[in-house]
Design an enzyme around this catalytic site. Sequence first.
Site, mmCIF file in Angstrom:
data_model
loop_
_atom_site.group_PDB
_atom_site.id
_atom_site.type_symbol
_atom_site.label_atom_id
_atom_site.label_comp_id
_atom_site.label_asym_id
_atom_site.label_seq_id
_atom_site.Cartn_x
_atom_site.Cartn_y
_atom_site.Cartn_z
ATOM 1 N N CYS A 83 22.660 -25.706 -24.345
ATOM 2 C CA CYS A 83 21.446 -26.475 -24.650
ATOM 3 C C CYS A 83 21.567 -27.973 -24.375
ATOM 4 C CB CYS A 83 21.063 -26.261 -26.111
ATOM 5 S SG CYS A 83 20.526 -24.586 -26.427
ATOM 6 N N ARG B 86 29.817 -22.113 -21.474
ATOM 7 C CA ARG B 86 28.927 -22.900 -20.625
ATOM 8 C C ARG B 86 29.088 -24.389 -20.926
ATOM 9 N NH1 ARG B 86 23.441 -19.644 -21.531
ATOM 10 N NH2 ARG B 86 24.511 -19.123 -23.468
HETATM 11 C C1 UDX Z 1 22.390 -26.806 -30.281
HETATM 12 C C2 UDX Z 1 21.516 -27.303 -31.434
HETATM 13 O O1 UDX Z 1 22.354 -27.717 -32.524
HETATM 14 C C3 UDX Z 1 20.553 -26.216 -31.851
HETATM 15 O O2 UDX Z 1 19.705 -26.702 -32.887
HETATM 16 C C4 UDX Z 1 19.716 -25.807 -30.647
HETATM 17 O O3 UDX Z 1 18.829 -24.773 -30.968
HETATM 18 C C5 UDX Z 1 20.629 -25.362 -29.519
HETATM 19 O O4 UDX Z 1 21.565 -26.392 -29.210
HETATM 20 P P1 UDX Z 1 24.542 -25.237 -30.024
HETATM 21 O O5 UDX Z 1 24.417 -25.430 -28.536
HETATM 22 O O6 UDX Z 1 24.810 -23.869 -30.544
HETATM 23 O O7 UDX Z 1 23.202 -25.731 -30.752
HETATM 24 O O8 UDX Z 1 25.736 -26.197 -30.475
HETATM 25 P P2 UDX Z 1 25.978 -27.337 -31.583
HETATM 26 O O9 UDX Z 1 26.550 -26.765 -32.803
HETATM 27 O O10 UDX Z 1 24.791 -28.180 -31.762
HETATM 28 O O11 UDX Z 1 27.152 -28.181 -30.853
HETATM 29 C C6 UDX Z 1 26.947 -28.773 -29.567
HETATM 30 C C7 UDX Z 1 28.168 -29.463 -29.053
HETATM 31 O O12 UDX Z 1 28.372 -30.701 -29.715
HETATM 32 C C8 UDX Z 1 29.490 -28.697 -29.229
HETATM 33 O O13 UDX Z 1 30.209 -28.753 -28.007
HETATM 34 C C9 UDX Z 1 30.217 -29.459 -30.307
HETATM 35 O O14 UDX Z 1 31.601 -29.347 -30.209
HETATM 36 C C10 UDX Z 1 29.732 -30.874 -30.066
HETATM 37 N N1 UDX Z 1 29.812 -31.762 -31.239
HETATM 38 C C11 UDX Z 1 29.092 -31.488 -32.338
HETATM 39 C C12 UDX Z 1 30.585 -32.929 -31.174
HETATM 40 O O15 UDX Z 1 31.247 -33.207 -30.176
HETATM 41 N N2 UDX Z 1 30.576 -33.772 -32.268
HETATM 42 C C13 UDX Z 1 29.855 -33.518 -33.381
HETATM 43 O O16 UDX Z 1 29.897 -34.326 -34.322
HETATM 44 C C14 UDX Z 1 29.097 -32.327 -33.422
#
Ligand code: UDX
Length: 435
Positions: A266, A333
Amino acid sequence: MKRNKFTITIVGHGYVGLVTAAVWADLGHKVYVIGRNREKINKLNHGEVYFYEPGLKKLLQRNLKSQRLKFTLNYQEALTNTDMVIVCVNTPGNHDGGADISAVINVSKKIIKNLQANFTVLAIKSTVPVGTNRKLLKLLKKYQKPGKRFAIVSLPEFLREGTAIKDTLHPHRIIIGVEDKRAEKLLLTFHRRFKAPILITNLESAEIIKYASNAFLSMKISFANLLSFLCEKTGANIEEVIKGMTMDKRINPHFFKAGIGFGGSCFPKDIKALTRILNKYQIDASLLNGVGKINQLAWQNAAHKTLKLVGSLKNKTVALWGLAFKPGTDDIREAPALKIIDWLLKKGAKIKAYDPQAMKNTLQKFDNVLYCKNALAAVENADVLIIATEWPEFKKVDWQLVKHRLKKPNIVDGRNLYYPDKMKQMGYNYLSSGR
Ligand code: UDX
Protein backbone atom coordinates in the site's frame (compact mmCIF):
# COMPACT_ATOMS: atom_id res chain seq x y z
CA MET A 1 -36.66 -4.58 14.96
CA LYS A 2 -33.79 -3.57 12.72
CA ARG A 3 -32.27 -6.38 10.68
CA ASN A 4 -28.77 -7.54 11.45
CA LYS A 5 -28.17 -10.29 8.90
CA PHE A 6 -27.32 -9.45 5.31
CA THR A 7 -26.44 -11.21 2.09
CA ILE A 8 -23.24 -9.79 0.74
CA THR A 9 -21.32 -10.34 -2.47
CA ILE A 10 -17.62 -9.61 -2.44
CA VAL A 11 -15.62 -9.39 -5.64
CA GLY A 12 -11.94 -10.29 -5.22
CA HIS A 13 -10.26 -12.53 -2.67
CA GLY A 14 -6.92 -10.85 -1.96
CA TYR A 15 -6.10 -9.65 1.55
CA VAL A 16 -9.00 -7.24 1.72
CA GLY A 17 -11.64 -9.37 -0.02
CA LEU A 18 -10.85 -12.63 1.71
CA VAL A 19 -10.45 -11.23 5.21
CA THR A 20 -13.59 -9.11 4.89
CA ALA A 21 -15.55 -12.10 3.58
CA ALA A 22 -14.40 -14.45 6.33
CA VAL A 23 -14.98 -11.96 9.15
CA TRP A 24 -18.39 -10.84 7.91
CA ALA A 25 -19.50 -14.47 7.42
CA ASP A 26 -18.35 -15.15 10.95
CA LEU A 27 -20.61 -12.35 12.15
CA GLY A 28 -23.53 -14.31 10.72
CA HIS A 29 -23.97 -12.81 7.27
CA LYS A 30 -24.26 -14.89 4.12
CA VAL A 31 -21.26 -14.04 1.96
CA TYR A 32 -20.51 -14.93 -1.66
CA VAL A 33 -17.06 -14.22 -3.03
CA ILE A 34 -16.57 -13.89 -6.77
CA GLY A 35 -13.20 -14.68 -8.33
CA ARG A 36 -11.99 -15.41 -11.85
CA ASN A 37 -9.41 -18.14 -11.27
CA ARG A 38 -11.00 -21.58 -11.12
CA GLU A 39 -8.08 -23.19 -9.33
CA LYS A 40 -8.00 -20.54 -6.59
CA ILE A 41 -11.78 -20.66 -6.17
CA ASN A 42 -11.65 -24.45 -5.76
CA LYS A 43 -8.87 -24.18 -3.21
CA LEU A 44 -10.70 -21.49 -1.25
CA ASN A 45 -13.88 -23.60 -1.25
CA HIS A 46 -11.76 -26.35 0.31
CA GLY A 47 -10.47 -24.01 3.01
CA GLU A 48 -7.00 -23.42 1.57
CA VAL A 49 -5.53 -19.92 1.78
CA TYR A 50 -2.67 -19.08 -0.61
CA PHE A 51 -1.06 -16.37 1.57
CA TYR A 52 -0.27 -16.10 5.25
CA GLU A 53 -2.49 -14.09 7.56
CA PRO A 54 -2.74 -15.14 11.22
CA GLY A 55 -6.07 -16.82 12.02
CA LEU A 56 -7.48 -16.57 8.51
CA LYS A 57 -7.41 -20.24 7.56
CA LYS A 58 -9.32 -21.27 10.67
CA LEU A 59 -11.89 -18.54 10.17
CA LEU A 60 -12.32 -19.48 6.53
CA GLN A 61 -12.79 -23.16 7.31
CA ARG A 62 -15.27 -22.49 10.09
CA ASN A 63 -17.47 -20.40 7.82
CA LEU A 64 -17.27 -22.77 4.86
CA LYS A 65 -18.49 -25.49 7.16
CA SER A 66 -21.43 -23.42 8.35
CA GLN A 67 -22.18 -22.64 4.66
CA ARG A 68 -22.24 -18.92 5.30
CA LEU A 69 -19.32 -18.45 2.93
CA LYS A 70 -19.09 -19.53 -0.68
CA PHE A 71 -16.57 -18.83 -3.44
CA THR A 72 -17.75 -18.83 -7.02
CA LEU A 73 -16.90 -17.82 -10.58
CA ASN A 74 -20.56 -17.22 -11.32
CA TYR A 75 -21.85 -13.63 -11.07
CA GLN A 76 -25.50 -14.64 -11.34
CA GLU A 77 -25.27 -17.11 -8.49
CA ALA A 78 -23.45 -14.61 -6.28
CA LEU A 79 -25.89 -11.81 -6.98
CA THR A 80 -29.13 -13.61 -6.15
CA ASN A 81 -30.75 -11.89 -3.15
CA THR A 82 -27.68 -9.81 -2.42
CA ASP A 83 -28.03 -6.62 -0.37
CA MET A 84 -24.70 -5.18 -1.30
CA VAL A 85 -21.76 -5.87 -3.51
CA ILE A 86 -18.30 -4.96 -2.26
CA VAL A 87 -15.58 -4.54 -4.86
CA CYS A 88 -12.19 -5.53 -3.43
CA VAL A 89 -10.11 -6.11 -6.56
CA ASN A 90 -6.65 -4.64 -6.60
CA THR A 91 -5.59 -1.40 -8.25
CA PRO A 92 -1.88 -1.93 -8.95
CA GLY A 93 0.54 0.83 -9.89
CA ASN A 94 0.79 1.69 -13.60
CA HIS A 95 4.13 2.30 -15.35
CA ASP A 96 3.63 6.03 -14.57
CA GLY A 97 2.81 5.45 -10.87
CA GLY A 98 -0.93 6.04 -11.27
CA ALA A 99 -3.44 3.45 -10.07
CA ASP A 100 -4.67 0.94 -12.66
CA ILE A 101 -8.42 0.85 -12.07
CA SER A 102 -9.32 -1.38 -15.02
CA ALA A 103 -10.24 -4.34 -12.78
CA VAL A 104 -12.65 -2.16 -10.78
CA ILE A 105 -14.34 -1.02 -13.98
CA ASN A 106 -14.53 -4.50 -15.51
CA VAL A 107 -16.04 -6.22 -12.49
CA SER A 108 -18.44 -3.34 -11.82
CA LYS A 109 -19.79 -3.60 -15.37
CA LYS A 110 -20.34 -7.33 -14.94
CA ILE A 111 -22.14 -6.72 -11.65
CA ILE A 112 -24.50 -4.14 -13.09
CA LYS A 113 -25.29 -6.38 -16.07
CA ASN A 114 -26.12 -9.25 -13.72
CA LEU A 115 -28.07 -7.39 -11.03
CA GLN A 116 -31.13 -9.28 -9.80
CA ALA A 117 -32.55 -7.19 -6.95
CA ASN A 118 -34.54 -4.01 -7.49
CA PHE A 119 -32.01 -2.05 -5.47
CA THR A 120 -28.35 -2.93 -4.88
CA VAL A 121 -25.53 -1.09 -3.18
CA LEU A 122 -22.25 -1.26 -5.06
CA ALA A 123 -19.53 -0.34 -2.60
CA ILE A 124 -15.97 0.17 -3.82
CA LYS A 125 -13.38 -0.87 -1.24
CA SER A 126 -10.55 -0.92 -3.78
CA THR A 127 -8.30 2.12 -3.41
CA VAL A 128 -9.15 4.40 -6.34
CA PRO A 129 -8.11 7.94 -7.32
CA VAL A 130 -10.45 10.76 -6.43
CA GLY A 131 -13.19 11.12 -9.02
CA THR A 132 -13.26 7.43 -9.97
CA ASN A 133 -16.52 6.53 -8.24
CA ARG A 134 -18.44 9.41 -9.76
CA LYS A 135 -17.15 8.52 -13.21
CA LEU A 136 -17.99 4.89 -12.56
CA LEU A 137 -21.55 5.82 -11.62
CA LYS A 138 -21.98 7.63 -14.92
CA LEU A 139 -20.47 4.78 -16.90
CA LEU A 140 -22.47 2.05 -15.18
CA LYS A 141 -25.78 3.84 -15.79
CA LYS A 142 -25.33 2.84 -19.44
CA TYR A 143 -25.43 -0.83 -18.50
CA GLN A 144 -28.27 -0.60 -15.99
CA LYS A 145 -31.22 -2.92 -16.63
CA PRO A 146 -34.72 -1.40 -16.33
CA GLY A 147 -36.05 -1.52 -12.78
CA LYS A 148 -32.69 -2.58 -11.31
CA ARG A 149 -31.53 0.49 -9.41
CA PHE A 150 -28.11 0.71 -7.81
CA ALA A 151 -26.10 3.19 -5.76
CA ILE A 152 -22.34 3.62 -5.74
CA VAL A 153 -20.59 3.92 -2.39
CA SER A 154 -16.95 4.62 -1.62
CA LEU A 155 -16.06 2.40 1.33
CA PRO A 156 -12.30 2.66 1.91
CA GLU A 157 -10.49 -0.12 3.73
CA PHE A 158 -7.91 0.42 6.44
CA LEU A 159 -6.94 -3.11 7.51
CA ARG A 160 -3.28 -3.91 8.06
CA GLU A 161 -1.63 -7.15 7.01
CA GLY A 162 -0.75 -9.31 9.98
CA THR A 163 -3.63 -7.91 12.06
CA ALA A 164 -6.23 -7.92 9.31
CA ILE A 165 -8.85 -9.98 11.18
CA LYS A 166 -8.70 -7.83 14.29
CA ASP A 167 -8.78 -4.67 12.18
CA THR A 168 -11.89 -5.89 10.33
CA LEU A 169 -13.66 -7.00 13.47
CA HIS A 170 -12.72 -3.91 15.47
CA PRO A 171 -12.10 -1.10 12.99
CA HIS A 172 -10.91 2.25 14.37
CA ARG A 173 -13.14 4.17 11.99
CA ILE A 174 -15.66 3.59 9.25
CA ILE A 175 -15.68 6.01 6.34
CA ILE A 176 -18.66 5.86 4.02
CA GLY A 177 -18.74 8.04 0.92
CA VAL A 178 -22.38 7.93 -0.06
CA GLU A 179 -24.87 10.29 -1.64
CA ASP A 180 -27.91 8.01 -1.96
CA LYS A 181 -30.16 8.03 1.12
CA ARG A 182 -31.33 4.42 0.79
CA ALA A 183 -27.76 3.18 0.44
CA GLU A 184 -26.68 5.32 3.39
CA LYS A 185 -29.38 3.82 5.59
CA LEU A 186 -28.46 0.29 4.61
CA LEU A 187 -24.75 0.84 5.27
CA LEU A 188 -25.42 2.50 8.60
CA THR A 189 -27.60 -0.43 9.66
CA PHE A 190 -24.94 -2.88 8.53
CA HIS A 191 -22.03 -1.12 10.26
CA ARG A 192 -23.95 -0.34 13.47
CA ARG A 193 -22.56 -3.42 15.23
CA PHE A 194 -18.96 -2.23 14.92
CA LYS A 195 -18.26 0.06 17.79
CA ALA A 196 -16.28 2.46 15.64
CA PRO A 197 -17.06 6.08 14.82
CA ILE A 198 -18.71 6.43 11.42
CA LEU A 199 -18.13 9.35 9.08
CA ILE A 200 -20.45 9.92 6.15
CA THR A 201 -18.88 11.95 3.35
CA ASN A 202 -19.35 12.53 -0.33
CA LEU A 203 -17.68 10.16 -2.81
CA GLU A 204 -14.61 12.33 -3.38
CA SER A 205 -13.79 12.92 0.29
CA ALA A 206 -13.89 9.20 1.06
CA GLU A 207 -11.58 8.50 -1.87
CA ILE A 208 -9.10 11.11 -0.68
CA ILE A 209 -9.25 9.98 2.97
CA LYS A 210 -7.83 6.58 2.00
CA TYR A 211 -4.83 7.96 0.07
CA ALA A 212 -4.30 10.75 2.56
CA SER A 213 -4.16 8.35 5.50
CA ASN A 214 -1.54 6.12 3.90
CA ALA A 215 0.46 9.08 2.61
CA PHE A 216 0.40 10.76 6.02
CA LEU A 217 1.64 7.61 7.78
CA SER A 218 4.38 7.18 5.17
CA MET A 219 5.35 10.80 5.70
CA LYS A 220 5.58 10.22 9.45
CA ILE A 221 7.96 7.31 8.96
CA SER A 222 10.07 9.19 6.44
CA PHE A 223 10.21 12.17 8.80
CA ALA A 224 11.52 9.91 11.58
CA ASN A 225 14.08 8.49 9.15
CA LEU A 226 15.18 11.93 7.98
CA LEU A 227 15.79 12.93 11.58
CA SER A 228 17.62 9.65 12.22
CA PHE A 229 20.13 10.55 9.48
CA LEU A 230 20.75 13.85 11.25
CA CYS A 231 21.07 12.13 14.63
CA GLU A 232 23.74 9.83 13.21
CA LYS A 233 25.76 12.78 11.93
CA THR A 234 25.50 14.81 15.11
CA GLY A 235 25.54 12.32 17.98
CA ALA A 236 21.89 12.83 18.92
CA ASN A 237 19.62 9.86 19.60
CA ILE A 238 16.46 9.49 17.47
CA GLU A 239 14.55 7.82 20.29
CA GLU A 240 15.22 10.75 22.63
CA VAL A 241 14.33 13.20 19.87
CA ILE A 242 11.01 11.48 19.14
CA LYS A 243 10.22 11.11 22.82
CA GLY A 244 10.80 14.83 23.31
CA MET A 245 8.73 15.74 20.27
CA THR A 246 5.79 13.55 21.23
CA MET A 247 5.53 15.11 24.67
CA ASP A 248 3.66 17.75 22.69
CA LYS A 249 0.09 16.44 22.62
CA ARG A 250 -0.24 17.57 19.01
CA ILE A 251 2.43 15.08 17.90
CA ASN A 252 1.18 11.49 18.21
CA PRO A 253 3.92 8.94 19.09
CA HIS A 254 2.40 5.98 17.21
CA PHE A 255 3.85 4.85 13.91
CA PHE A 256 6.82 7.16 14.32
CA LYS A 257 9.77 4.78 14.41
CA ALA A 258 12.97 5.17 12.43
CA GLY A 259 14.53 2.21 10.64
CA ILE A 260 15.10 0.83 7.15
CA GLY A 261 11.87 2.26 5.82
CA PHE A 262 8.39 1.18 4.87
CA GLY A 263 7.30 -1.40 2.31
CA GLY A 264 4.19 -3.41 1.56
CA SER A 265 1.50 -3.32 -1.05
CA CYS A 266 0.00 0.00 0.00
CA PHE A 267 2.31 2.79 1.17
CA PRO A 268 4.79 2.82 -1.75
CA LYS A 269 2.01 2.42 -4.32
CA ASP A 270 -0.31 4.94 -2.71
CA ILE A 271 2.22 7.75 -2.38
CA LYS A 272 3.04 7.34 -6.06
CA ALA A 273 -0.64 7.32 -6.99
CA LEU A 274 -1.39 10.38 -4.85
CA THR A 275 1.56 12.15 -6.48
CA ARG A 276 0.01 11.43 -9.87
CA ILE A 277 -3.35 12.72 -8.71
CA LEU A 278 -1.79 15.96 -7.38
CA ASN A 279 0.11 16.39 -10.64
CA LYS A 280 -3.10 15.94 -12.61
CA TYR A 281 -4.56 18.91 -10.75
CA GLN A 282 -1.30 20.87 -11.11
CA ILE A 283 -0.62 20.79 -7.38
CA ASP A 284 3.04 20.61 -6.36
CA ALA A 285 3.76 17.10 -5.01
CA SER A 286 7.33 17.63 -3.85
CA LEU A 287 6.37 16.80 -0.25
CA LEU A 288 5.38 13.29 -1.37
CA ASN A 289 8.40 12.94 -3.67
CA GLY A 290 10.53 13.62 -0.62
CA VAL A 291 8.75 10.89 1.35
CA GLY A 292 9.61 8.34 -1.35
CA LYS A 293 13.22 9.56 -1.66
CA ILE A 294 13.85 9.35 2.08
CA ASN A 295 12.41 5.85 2.09
CA GLN A 296 15.05 4.79 -0.45
CA LEU A 297 17.79 6.48 1.57
CA ALA A 298 16.63 4.58 4.67
CA TRP A 299 17.48 1.11 3.34
CA GLN A 300 20.57 2.41 1.54
CA ASN A 301 21.81 3.94 4.79
CA ALA A 302 21.43 0.58 6.54
CA ALA A 303 23.08 -1.28 3.67
CA HIS A 304 26.11 1.05 3.73
CA LYS A 305 26.59 0.34 7.42
CA THR A 306 27.64 -3.20 6.50
CA LEU A 307 30.50 -1.67 4.51
CA LYS A 308 31.52 0.35 7.55
CA LEU A 309 31.71 -2.87 9.54
CA VAL A 310 33.32 -5.28 7.07
CA GLY A 311 35.02 -3.08 4.48
CA SER A 312 34.50 -4.80 1.15
CA LEU A 313 31.56 -7.18 0.80
CA LYS A 314 33.20 -9.25 -1.93
CA ASN A 315 32.91 -12.91 -0.91
CA LYS A 316 31.76 -11.95 2.57
CA THR A 317 28.85 -13.79 4.11
CA VAL A 318 25.94 -11.70 5.25
CA ALA A 319 23.26 -13.13 7.53
CA LEU A 320 19.84 -11.54 6.98
CA TRP A 321 17.08 -11.84 9.54
CA GLY A 322 13.68 -10.90 8.15
CA LEU A 323 12.47 -10.71 4.55
CA ALA A 324 8.78 -9.76 4.90
CA PHE A 325 8.05 -6.02 4.78
CA LYS A 326 6.84 -6.31 8.37
CA PRO A 327 6.19 -9.09 10.90
CA GLY A 328 3.03 -11.19 10.82
CA THR A 329 2.98 -11.61 7.05
CA ASP A 330 4.71 -13.50 4.23
CA ASP A 331 4.32 -10.45 1.98
CA ILE A 332 7.58 -9.27 0.44
CA ARG A 333 6.17 -6.60 -1.84
CA GLU A 334 8.46 -3.52 -1.71
CA ALA A 335 10.19 -5.03 1.33
CA PRO A 336 13.40 -3.15 2.21
CA ALA A 337 15.08 -6.54 2.82
CA LEU A 338 14.77 -7.41 -0.86
CA LYS A 339 16.33 -4.15 -1.94
CA ILE A 340 19.20 -4.89 0.41
CA ILE A 341 19.58 -8.43 -1.00
CA ASP A 342 19.85 -7.05 -4.51
CA TRP A 343 22.48 -4.51 -3.40
CA LEU A 344 24.49 -7.08 -1.42
CA LEU A 345 24.54 -9.53 -4.33
CA LYS A 346 25.79 -6.81 -6.66
CA LYS A 347 28.60 -6.14 -4.18
CA GLY A 348 29.60 -9.81 -4.38
CA ALA A 349 28.34 -10.90 -0.95
CA LYS A 350 26.90 -14.31 -0.13
CA ILE A 351 23.62 -14.19 1.74
CA LYS A 352 22.19 -16.53 4.35
CA ALA A 353 18.62 -15.52 5.08
CA TYR A 354 15.96 -16.51 7.57
CA ASP A 355 12.34 -15.40 7.88
CA PRO A 356 9.60 -17.31 9.73
CA GLN A 357 7.09 -16.87 6.84
CA ALA A 358 8.50 -15.15 3.79
CA MET A 359 11.27 -17.46 2.54
CA LYS A 360 9.06 -19.28 0.04
CA ASN A 361 8.02 -16.01 -1.60
CA THR A 362 11.58 -14.65 -1.60
CA LEU A 363 12.89 -17.82 -3.24
CA GLN A 364 10.74 -16.96 -6.29
CA LYS A 365 12.79 -13.77 -6.70
CA PHE A 366 16.21 -14.82 -5.45
CA ASP A 367 17.33 -18.41 -5.90
CA ASN A 368 20.95 -17.44 -5.22
CA VAL A 369 20.34 -16.81 -1.51
CA LEU A 370 20.81 -19.57 1.03
CA TYR A 371 17.58 -19.95 3.02
CA CYS A 372 18.15 -21.24 6.55
CA LYS A 373 15.93 -23.24 8.87
CA ASN A 374 16.25 -20.80 11.76
CA ALA A 375 17.86 -17.56 12.88
CA LEU A 376 20.87 -19.28 14.44
CA ALA A 377 21.62 -21.29 11.30
CA ALA A 378 21.66 -18.06 9.30
CA VAL A 379 24.38 -16.43 11.41
CA GLU A 380 26.71 -19.44 11.26
CA ASN A 381 30.05 -18.19 9.96
CA ALA A 382 28.64 -14.86 8.77
CA ASP A 383 30.75 -11.68 8.71
CA VAL A 384 27.81 -9.47 9.56
CA LEU A 385 24.17 -9.81 10.55
CA ILE A 386 21.48 -7.47 9.19
CA ILE A 387 18.06 -7.33 10.88
CA ALA A 388 15.41 -6.20 8.41
CA THR A 389 12.07 -7.21 9.97
CA GLU A 390 11.03 -6.95 13.61
CA TRP A 391 9.69 -10.50 14.06
CA PRO A 392 9.10 -11.06 17.80
CA GLU A 393 11.41 -14.12 17.83
CA PHE A 394 14.37 -11.88 16.95
CA LYS A 395 13.87 -10.08 20.25
CA LYS A 396 14.35 -13.28 22.23
CA VAL A 397 17.64 -14.56 20.83
CA ASP A 398 20.52 -15.74 22.97
CA TRP A 399 23.21 -13.21 22.06
CA GLN A 400 26.05 -15.29 23.47
CA LEU A 401 25.08 -18.14 21.15
CA VAL A 402 24.77 -15.79 18.20
CA LYS A 403 28.22 -14.35 18.92
CA HIS A 404 29.64 -17.82 19.02
CA ARG A 405 28.27 -18.63 15.60
CA LEU A 406 29.11 -15.39 13.80
CA LYS A 407 32.56 -15.16 12.26
CA LYS A 408 32.70 -11.50 13.33
CA PRO A 409 30.39 -9.87 15.93
CA ASN A 410 28.97 -7.31 13.48
CA ILE A 411 25.32 -6.29 13.53
CA VAL A 412 23.31 -3.78 11.51
CA ASP A 413 19.95 -3.47 13.20
CA GLY A 414 17.50 -1.95 10.72
CA ARG A 415 14.64 -1.95 13.21
CA ASN A 416 16.27 -0.60 16.40
CA LEU A 417 15.33 -3.75 18.32
CA TYR A 418 18.07 -3.78 20.95
CA TYR A 419 19.83 -1.43 23.36
CA PRO A 420 23.08 -0.17 21.80
CA ASP A 421 24.88 -0.03 25.19
CA LYS A 422 24.01 -3.63 26.04
CA MET A 423 25.08 -4.87 22.62
CA LYS A 424 28.40 -3.05 22.93
CA GLN A 425 28.92 -4.49 26.42
CA MET A 426 28.47 -7.97 24.94
CA GLY A 427 31.24 -7.22 22.48
CA TYR A 428 29.22 -6.49 19.38
CA ASN A 429 29.99 -3.88 16.75
CA TYR A 430 26.40 -2.78 16.67
CA LEU A 431 24.97 -0.13 14.35
CA SER A 432 21.29 0.85 14.34
CA SER A 433 19.26 3.76 12.94
CA GLY A 434 19.79 7.21 14.40
CA ARG A 435 21.25 6.08 17.71
C1 UDX B 1 -1.08 -0.03 5.62
C2 UDX B 1 -2.01 0.82 6.48
O1 UDX B 1 -1.53 0.84 7.83
C3 UDX B 1 -3.42 0.29 6.40
O2 UDX B 1 -4.29 1.12 7.16
C4 UDX B 1 -3.86 0.27 4.94
O3 UDX B 1 -5.15 -0.25 4.80
C5 UDX B 1 -2.89 -0.55 4.12
O4 UDX B 1 -1.56 -0.05 4.29
P1 UDX B 1 0.14 -2.40 5.85
O5 UDX B 1 0.65 -2.19 4.45
O6 UDX B 1 -0.39 -3.73 6.23
O7 UDX B 1 -1.03 -1.35 6.16
O8 UDX B 1 1.38 -2.06 6.80
P2 UDX B 1 1.67 -1.13 8.08
O9 UDX B 1 1.47 -1.88 9.32
O10 UDX B 1 0.97 0.16 7.98
O11 UDX B 1 3.26 -0.91 7.90
C6 UDX B 1 3.80 -0.31 6.72
C7 UDX B 1 5.29 -0.24 6.74
O12 UDX B 1 5.75 0.79 7.60
C8 UDX B 1 6.01 -1.51 7.22
O13 UDX B 1 7.07 -1.80 6.33
C9 UDX B 1 6.55 -1.14 8.58
O14 UDX B 1 7.70 -1.85 8.92
C10 UDX B 1 6.83 0.34 8.40
N1 UDX B 1 6.85 1.12 9.65
C11 UDX B 1 5.74 1.21 10.40
C12 UDX B 1 8.01 1.82 10.01
O15 UDX B 1 9.04 1.76 9.34
N2 UDX B 1 7.97 2.60 11.15
C13 UDX B 1 6.86 2.71 11.92
O16 UDX B 1 6.90 3.43 12.93
C14 UDX B 1 5.72 1.98 11.54
